[in-house]
Design a protein around this motif. Structure first.
Motif, PDB file in Angstrom:
ATOM      1  N   ARG B  52      28.586  43.714  52.231  1.00 29.00           N
ATOM      2  CA  ARG B  52      29.818  43.125  51.741  1.00 29.00           C
ATOM      3  C   ARG B  52      29.580  41.644  51.518  1.00 29.00           C
ATOM      4  N   CYS B  53      29.776  41.227  50.286  1.00 29.30           N
ATOM      5  CA  CYS B  53      29.588  39.812  49.971  1.00 29.30           C
ATOM      6  C   CYS B  53      30.738  39.006  50.573  1.00 29.30           C
ATOM      7  N   PRO B  54      30.412  37.888  51.250  1.00 33.99           N
ATOM      8  CA  PRO B  54      31.494  37.119  51.875  1.00 33.99           C
ATOM      9  C   PRO B  54      32.434  36.490  50.843  1.00 33.99           C
ATOM     10  N   HIS B  55      31.994  36.406  49.593  1.00 41.00           N
ATOM     11  CA  HIS B  55      32.819  35.762  48.573  1.00 41.00           C
ATOM     12  C   HIS B  55      34.044  36.600  48.198  1.00 41.00           C
ATOM     13  N   ARG B  56      33.799  37.759  47.585  1.00 38.72           N
ATOM     14  CA  ARG B  56      34.908  38.601  47.146  1.00 38.72           C
ATOM     15  C   ARG B  56      34.705  40.068  47.523  1.00 38.72           C
ATOM     16  N   GLY B  57      33.887  40.316  48.540  1.00 46.43           N
ATOM     17  CA  GLY B  57      33.788  41.668  49.082  1.00 46.43           C
ATOM     18  C   GLY B  57      32.940  42.653  48.299  1.00 46.43           C
ATOM     19  N   MET B  58      32.183  42.172  47.316  1.00 51.92           N
ATOM     20  CA  MET B  58      31.344  43.083  46.524  1.00 51.92           C
ATOM     21  C   MET B  58      30.262  43.714  47.407  1.00 51.92           C
ATOM     22  N   ARG B  59      29.975  44.993  47.157  1.00 53.45           N
ATOM     23  CA  ARG B  59      28.885  45.654  47.882  1.00 53.45           C
ATOM     24  C   ARG B  59      27.553  45.004  47.490  1.00 53.45           C
ATOM     25  N   ILE B  71      20.746  38.710  45.263  1.00 57.44           N
ATOM     26  CA  ILE B  71      21.754  38.118  44.372  1.00 57.44           C
ATOM     27  C   ILE B  71      22.914  39.083  44.221  1.00 57.44           C
ATOM     28  N   CYS B  72      24.109  38.609  44.528  1.00 59.69           N
ATOM     29  CA  CYS B  72      25.294  39.455  44.398  1.00 59.69           C
ATOM     30  C   CYS B  72      25.576  39.708  42.923  1.00 59.69           C
ATOM     31  N   ARG B  73      25.957  40.927  42.629  1.00 66.80           N
ATOM     32  CA  ARG B  73      26.130  41.322  41.236  1.00 66.80           C
ATOM     33  C   ARG B  73      27.406  40.747  40.602  1.00 66.80           C
ATOM     34  N   TYR B  74      28.361  40.341  41.422  1.00 66.02           N
ATOM     35  CA  TYR B  74      29.647  39.935  40.858  1.00 66.02           C
ATOM     36  C   TYR B  74      29.618  38.505  40.298  1.00 66.02           C
ATOM     37  N   HIS B  75      29.248  37.531  41.136  1.00 70.20           N
ATOM     38  CA  HIS B  75      29.236  36.143  40.664  1.00 70.20           C
ATOM     39  C   HIS B  75      27.894  35.466  40.886  1.00 70.20           C
ATOM     40  N   GLY B  76      26.895  36.253  41.207  1.00 76.56           N
ATOM     41  CA  GLY B  76      25.543  35.716  41.285  1.00 76.56           C
ATOM     42  C   GLY B  76      25.220  34.840  42.475  1.00 76.56           C
ATOM     43  N   TRP B  77      26.041  34.859  43.519  1.00 71.37           N
ATOM     44  CA  TRP B  77      25.697  34.073  44.705  1.00 71.37           C
ATOM     45  C   TRP B  77      24.374  34.610  45.275  1.00 71.37           C
ATOM     46  N   ARG B  78      23.545  33.669  45.767  1.00 71.69           N
ATOM     47  CA  ARG B  78      22.235  34.052  46.302  1.00 71.69           C
ATOM     48  C   ARG B  78      22.218  33.897  47.813  1.00 71.69           C
TER      49      ARG B  78
HETATM   50  S1  FES Z   1      31.612  38.734  45.296  1.00 72.48           S
HETATM   51 FE1  FES Z   1      29.562  38.263  45.656  1.00 72.48          FE
HETATM   52  S2  FES Z   1      29.262  36.504  44.497  1.00 72.48           S
HETATM   53 FE2  FES Z   1      31.358  36.876  44.241  1.00 72.48          FE
END
Ligand code: FES
Ligand SMILES: [Fe+2]
Lengths: 292, 238
Positions: B52-59, B71-78
């Motif tokens: 779970r990405c701490p940003h917006r919960g993306m797997r 790299i998170c697929r939603y907003h590219g946070w590394r």
């Molecule tokens: S939800 Fe992962 S970068 Fe935004």
């Protein structure tokens, strides 16, 4: 099924109008079912009249037609339907571009719609591309009970179906209702005018929704191209939205981690809290005081 | 869904076979009602992260593994291998990511051919207190839709079963005319789902591997049917 008051979403949603079908789909089949706030509805068409009723026969529901959609209200239906003067302009398409079921809260979907930071990663080559990932500061204002997000312009490789190439695109998002949002976007052929993309989310349940997208787009482009372009974009968002956890939008400011680029989403969440919207959300752990 | 009796995650739990974490793959394991993303960095180190990405919960399991970051697929946070700390936010490329922007990490280890995830109280290395080969032949893992206790009980009825602690059982496998010592590892995925891993506890000649794997997989599937049927009879669930 007896509709218990306790089951109902808050009146700001219950008494409002929601899209439950595209008229063209109804015409094709004559009758269809649809689900709104977990209630099964039956939609029928006799002669020219459209009727919406509970599927279990427990009663009629207020309904009306606008912009190619059947709208229904399970409650009072005492709010005005959304209205766009642009729809009357003769050089515009008024196009239903499709209805897509998405397994998540409709509030997550609205937040995604007003979020430009995901463009380079989710809509790569269309609405954004690396390395142009920086989100410029933008302004937010809450007026007339709506949230307005006015972003500067961002570079888009292919902003629409017929975009001649990369362009600087100005964006204004306007959240009209908890489940309804419109985007005003520079038309690449007529930079002084804007295309409108309206997203009306049908809350099927707290964790399921249908995205209905209406395009009010200047007719430089072919209707078919506009449809397939917008369907592609929504189709790119679907797998993202279905893999966010939790599915309901967490409204507690500490439950996720927004940065400055997420100011629009943060304002939207706060606006939902202020209006007491909890259907499709995880309410804040305790009341949060807002200043100004 | 019923959510009672979820076994508290405790100690080391076997998640996936080491062989599944190849290249830039990001694997997913569900253990103790928690989704875990597993990935191996370029140095071979395994990361076990909350999925779970701490940003917006993306797997995060849908993200991409660069060898040093995920790299998170939603907003590219590394997020950095090892610490799980965010090292880059593409929306603000010239700013340092806030400290709070970190993935929740779990301890991980590799032993007996499996990647293990360390929950509360996991110390040292996973150890089943038995002498087995360090890189044994591993079987295909299978999910049983039954509580861990029921699966453990059933495995204890296998030929020559000996419990090695609460989550490992040594058994004798018979196939064709051969007998072979094997170990099963059980891991609770939820109150009603249990993951069964297994491996050969002794060396298996190359020529016997494929027939063994086939026979073992058939056997485990049959056992699964029995347990699931019993469990349903017991709880009255349809
Ligand atoms: S939800 Fe992962 S970068 Fe935004
Ligand atoms: Fe999107």
């Amino acid at each position: 099924m007896l509709v218990e008051a306790a089951d109902r979403p808050e009146s700001v949603l219950w008494d409002d109008w929601h899209v439950v079908a595209e008229i063209t789909t109804l015409e094709q089949f004559g009758r269809m079912t649809s689900t709104l706030f977990e209630r099964e509805l039956l939609i029928t068409r006799e002669d020219k009249a459209v009727h919406v009723a509970y599927a279990d026969g427990s009663g009629r529901i207020a309904s009306t037609l606008k912009y190619g959609y059947v709208w229904a209200s399970l409650g009072a239906g005492d709010r005005e339907l959304v209205d766009f003067p642009e729809a009357a302009e003769t050089d515009r398409h008024v196009l239903t571009v499709g209805s897509l079921g998405i397994r998540t809260s409709g509030l997550r979907l609205v937040e995604n719609f007003i979020d430009v930071a995901h463009f380079p990663f989710v809509h790569t080559g269309y609405l954004g591309a690396e390395p142009d990932t920086e989100v410029q500061p933008y302004t937010i204002r809450v007026s007339a009970d709506e949230v307005w997000v006015e972003s500067g312009s961002c570079t888009q490789p292919m902003a629409s179906a017929a975009a001649p190439g990369a362009a600087q695109i100005g964006y204004v998002f306007r959240v009209l209702r908890p489940y309804t949002v419109v985007l005003y976007k520079t038309n690449t052929h007529a930079p002084t005018r804007q295309d409108l993309l309206l997203l009306m989310v049908q809350p099927v349940s707290q964790e399921r929704c249908i995205a209905h997208v209406l395009a009010l787009v200047l007719n430089f482009e072919d209707a078919r191209d506009i449809r397939s372009f917008q369907r592609l974009i929504t189709g790119q968002d679907k797998p993202i939205l279905e893999n966010q956890r939790p599915s309901r939008l967490p409204l507690d400011p500490r439950s996720e981690l927004p940065v400055r680029a997420d100011a629009a989403g943060t304002a939207y969440r706060r606006w939902l809290v202020e209006r007491g919207v909890s259907y499709g959300a995880i309410p804040p752990i305790r009341a949060v005081a807002f200043v100004g | 869904m019923e959510r009672t009796n979820v076994p508290a995650a405790d100690g080391w739990v076997a998640a996936v076979r080491s062989a599944e974490l190849v290249g830039r793959h990001v694997a997913i394991a569900r253990l103790a009602d928690t989704d875990i993303a597993l990935w191996r960095d370029a140095d071979g180190r395994v990361n076990a992260w909350e999925n779970r990405c701490p940003h917006r919960g993306m797997r995060l399991s849908l993200g991409s593994n660069t060898g040093t970051t995920l790299i998170c697929r939603y907003h590219g946070w590394r997020f950095d291998s090892g610490t799980g700390a965010c090292s880059f936010i593409p929306a603000h490329p010239r700013q340092i990511a806030p400290k709070a922007a970190a993935v929740r990490t779990y301890a991980s280890a590799e032993k007996y051919g499996f990647v293990w995830v360390g929950f509360a109280k996991a110390t040292g290395q996973p150890d089943i207190a038995d002498t087995v080969p360090e890189s044994p032949l591993t079987f295909r893992s299978l999910t049983f839709h039954a509580p861990l206790a029921a699966v453990h009980d059933a495995l204890m009825h296998e030929t020559g079963a000996v419990a090695l602690g609460a989550t490992a059982i040594r058994v004798q496998l018979r196939f064709y005319d051969t007998e072979l010592s094997a170990v099963y590892l059980v891991a609770a995925q939820s109150a009603f789902a249990t993951l069964v891993h297994g491996f050969a506890a002794e060396a298996v000649p190359e020529s016997a591997r494929l027939p063994l794997l086939r026979a073992q997989a058939e056997h485990l599937k049959t056992l699964r049917k029995t347990i699931v049927a019993q469990d349903y009879a017991l709880t009255g669930r349809a």
